[in-house]
Design a protein around this motif. Structure first.
Motif, PDB file in Angstrom:
ATOM      1  N   GLU A 214      10.764  -5.956 -40.059  1.00 24.95           N
ATOM      2  CA  GLU A 214      12.125  -5.437 -40.186  1.00 24.95           C
ATOM      3  C   GLU A 214      12.691  -5.077 -38.810  1.00 24.95           C
ATOM      4  O   GLU A 214      13.832  -5.392 -38.490  1.00 24.95           O
ATOM      5  CB  GLU A 214      12.126  -4.181 -41.074  1.00 24.95           C
ATOM      6  CG  GLU A 214      12.261  -4.471 -42.546  1.00 24.95           C
ATOM      7  CD  GLU A 214      13.638  -5.017 -42.892  1.00 24.95           C
ATOM      8  OE1 GLU A 214      14.582  -4.233 -43.044  1.00 24.95           O
ATOM      9  OE2 GLU A 214      13.772  -6.259 -42.984  1.00 24.95           O
ATOM     10  N   SER A 215      11.864  -4.400 -37.998  1.00 22.18           N
ATOM     11  CA  SER A 215      12.290  -4.013 -36.641  1.00 22.18           C
ATOM     12  C   SER A 215      12.627  -5.247 -35.817  1.00 22.18           C
ATOM     13  O   SER A 215      13.597  -5.262 -35.049  1.00 22.18           O
ATOM     14  CB  SER A 215      11.189  -3.228 -35.923  1.00 22.18           C
ATOM     15  OG  SER A 215      10.876  -2.070 -36.627  1.00 22.18           O
TER      16      SER A 215
ATOM     17  N   SER B 180      15.936  -6.714 -36.983  1.00 18.23           N
ATOM     18  CA  SER B 180      17.006  -5.818 -36.562  1.00 18.23           C
ATOM     19  C   SER B 180      17.297  -6.013 -35.072  1.00 18.23           C
ATOM     20  O   SER B 180      18.455  -6.091 -34.645  1.00 18.23           O
ATOM     21  CB  SER B 180      16.587  -4.377 -36.859  1.00 18.23           C
ATOM     22  OG  SER B 180      17.499  -3.481 -36.323  1.00 18.23           O
TER      23      SER B 180
ATOM     24  N   GLN C  46      19.081  -9.236 -34.258  1.00 17.13           N
ATOM     25  CA  GLN C  46      20.507  -9.179 -34.598  1.00 17.13           C
ATOM     26  C   GLN C  46      21.309  -8.338 -33.589  1.00 17.13           C
ATOM     27  O   GLN C  46      22.393  -8.724 -33.163  1.00 17.13           O
ATOM     28  CB  GLN C  46      20.656  -8.567 -35.994  1.00 17.13           C
ATOM     29  CG  GLN C  46      21.920  -9.007 -36.706  1.00 17.13           C
ATOM     30  CD  GLN C  46      21.937  -8.574 -38.158  1.00 17.13           C
ATOM     31  OE1 GLN C  46      21.014  -7.944 -38.652  1.00 17.13           O
ATOM     32  NE2 GLN C  46      23.006  -8.891 -38.848  1.00 17.13           N
ATOM     33  N   ASN C  47      20.739  -7.188 -33.202  1.00 11.96           N
ATOM     34  CA  ASN C  47      21.485  -6.247 -32.363  1.00 11.96           C
ATOM     35  C   ASN C  47      21.256  -6.411 -30.861  1.00 11.96           C
ATOM     36  O   ASN C  47      22.173  -6.232 -30.063  1.00 11.96           O
ATOM     37  CB  ASN C  47      21.143  -4.809 -32.789  1.00 11.96           C
ATOM     38  CG  ASN C  47      21.461  -4.567 -34.249  1.00 11.96           C
ATOM     39  OD1 ASN C  47      22.490  -5.017 -34.739  1.00 11.96           O
ATOM     40  ND2 ASN C  47      20.570  -3.883 -34.953  1.00 11.96           N
TER      41      ASN C  47
END
Length: 381
Positions: free
Chosen positions: A279-280, A283, A286-287
């Protein structure tokens, strides 16, 4: 897994004797044994003998064989490991260099000899022999008419039972038939839960479904438990957790394990740790894309700059037949650990491992941005 003996020299050569004690241990054995290794275990061999009159009889005898492994076959459903190779030690029943298939079974010891035990293999032995490193989560994923009972261990998601029933539709005048069908379905799921979930080991049972199916099933199960005075269910009521899922199929587990409430509940299990790391990574991708990369080439470059904070790697990469490539992955893992990075080893049989494989099986979160790697990607394209 029980460790009987471990004799590994400083050069990395040696043998380890193990006894698989549960289905997951067979998965560890599958990851430990490579082509070219030698395995010693007891087996059944059909032996033909000829009498003085010329008639021949065949008997099945139990003997101990050592084979040089050539092919490895792992049956995920039966959790059985079959190894085929040539006999490399003198035996009264089997000629030297004759082919034989060894079947590794639970509670039967085997010895594994390698020319070189690398850090990944030795770590796998430690994990397999440490029961505290096994996750202890079960899941009931359901929708009307379909349910899967799964065990989520540190290495794989095992589907222990599947219930598939045709429930009559809720039509005017036929509501009773629908209710009866639903009740029978819930009863079958409850029986499967009691049969396949060991409440002594399992810390948390996730009941997942779309709509209100999970709530209705939970209510039904504990109404029956009170009526029949089922102490096992009543004493473990606190272990059940109701979670939303989009369907009653196994792939819905992925979204369930990403639910923050679920992650908190099972945060001390390895399954949750892997999902959290993935998940990290997504994330970050994406960011801050200049701090998240996948593919061996980019990660090796990031490692040269000691930029890797967390490495996500699939155990499938360590089962590759290319010895040179396997050593490359082992060197990369050792180097990242030496520079203070964290390494998450994902199982290819776990939901999170299947996801990682879609990203080449290797990914990394970096300590600091490396935009030059992004430029390399653009040039390659």
């Amino acid at each position: 897994m029980k460790l009987i003996a471990k004799n590994v020299t400083k050069d990395g050569e040696g043998d380890v004797t193990l006894v698989p004690e549960e289905p997951e241990d067979m998965w560890h054995a599958y990851n430990l044994i490579s082509e070219g290794d030698s395995v010693r275990s007891t087996t059944i061999r059909k032996v033909q003998s000829e009498s003085s009159t010329g008639s021949s009889t065949s008997n099945r005898v139990r003997t101990t064989l050592t084979i040089s492994v050539e092919t490895i076959d792992f049956d995920t459903q039966a959790c059985m490991l079959r190894l085929k190779g040539k006999n490399i030690e003198e035996n009264q029943f089997v000629k030297m260099n004759a082919y034989h298939t060894l079947e590794l079974e639970m509670n039967r010891k085997f010895s594994l000899r390698k020319a070189e035990w690398d850090s990944i293999s030795l770590e796998r032995v430690d994990i397999a022999c440490d029961p505290t490193k096994s996750a202890d989560v079960a899941a009931v994923i359901m929708q009307e008419g379909i349910a899967h009972i799964c065990l989520i261990t540190s290495s794989m998601t095992l589907v222990r039972a599947k219930i598939d029933m045709n429930i009559p539709r809720k039509r005017k005048g036929f509501v009773a038939q629908h209710e009866k069908g639903l009740q029978k379905f819930y009863d079958n799921v409850m029986q499967a839960v009691l049969r396949h979930i060991n409440f002594d080991i399992v810390k948390c049972i996730l009941v997942c479904s779309p709509g209100f199916v999970r709530d209705q099933f939970y209510e039904y199960m504990f109404q029956i438990a009170v009526k029949t005075d089922n102490k096992l269910l009543l004493e473990n009521k606190g272990k059940f957790m109701l979670v939303h899922a989009s369907s009653g199929f196994k792939h819905s587990l992925r979204e369930v394990l990403q639910d923050p409430g679920v992650v908190n509940k099972i945060s001390d299990t390895k399954a949750a740790g892997e999902v959290k790391a993935l998940e990290s990574f997504y994330s970050m991708l994406q960011n801050e894309p200049s701090k998240a990369f996948y593919g061996l080439k980019h990660i090796e470059k990031a490692n040269e700059a000691q930029a890797v904070e967390t490495l996500l790697i699939s155990d499938k990469l360590f089962r590759c037949q290319d010895v040179k490539l396997r050593k490359e992955y082992v060197r990369l893992v050792d180097s990242i650990r030496d520079s203070g990075g964290e390494v998450k080893l994902f199982s290819s049989l776990h939901i999170s491992g299947e996801q990682l494989e879609q990203l080449t099986g290797i990914a990394a979160i970096l300590r600091f941005p490396m935009p030059e790697l992004e430029e390399d990607s653009d040039e390659d394209e």
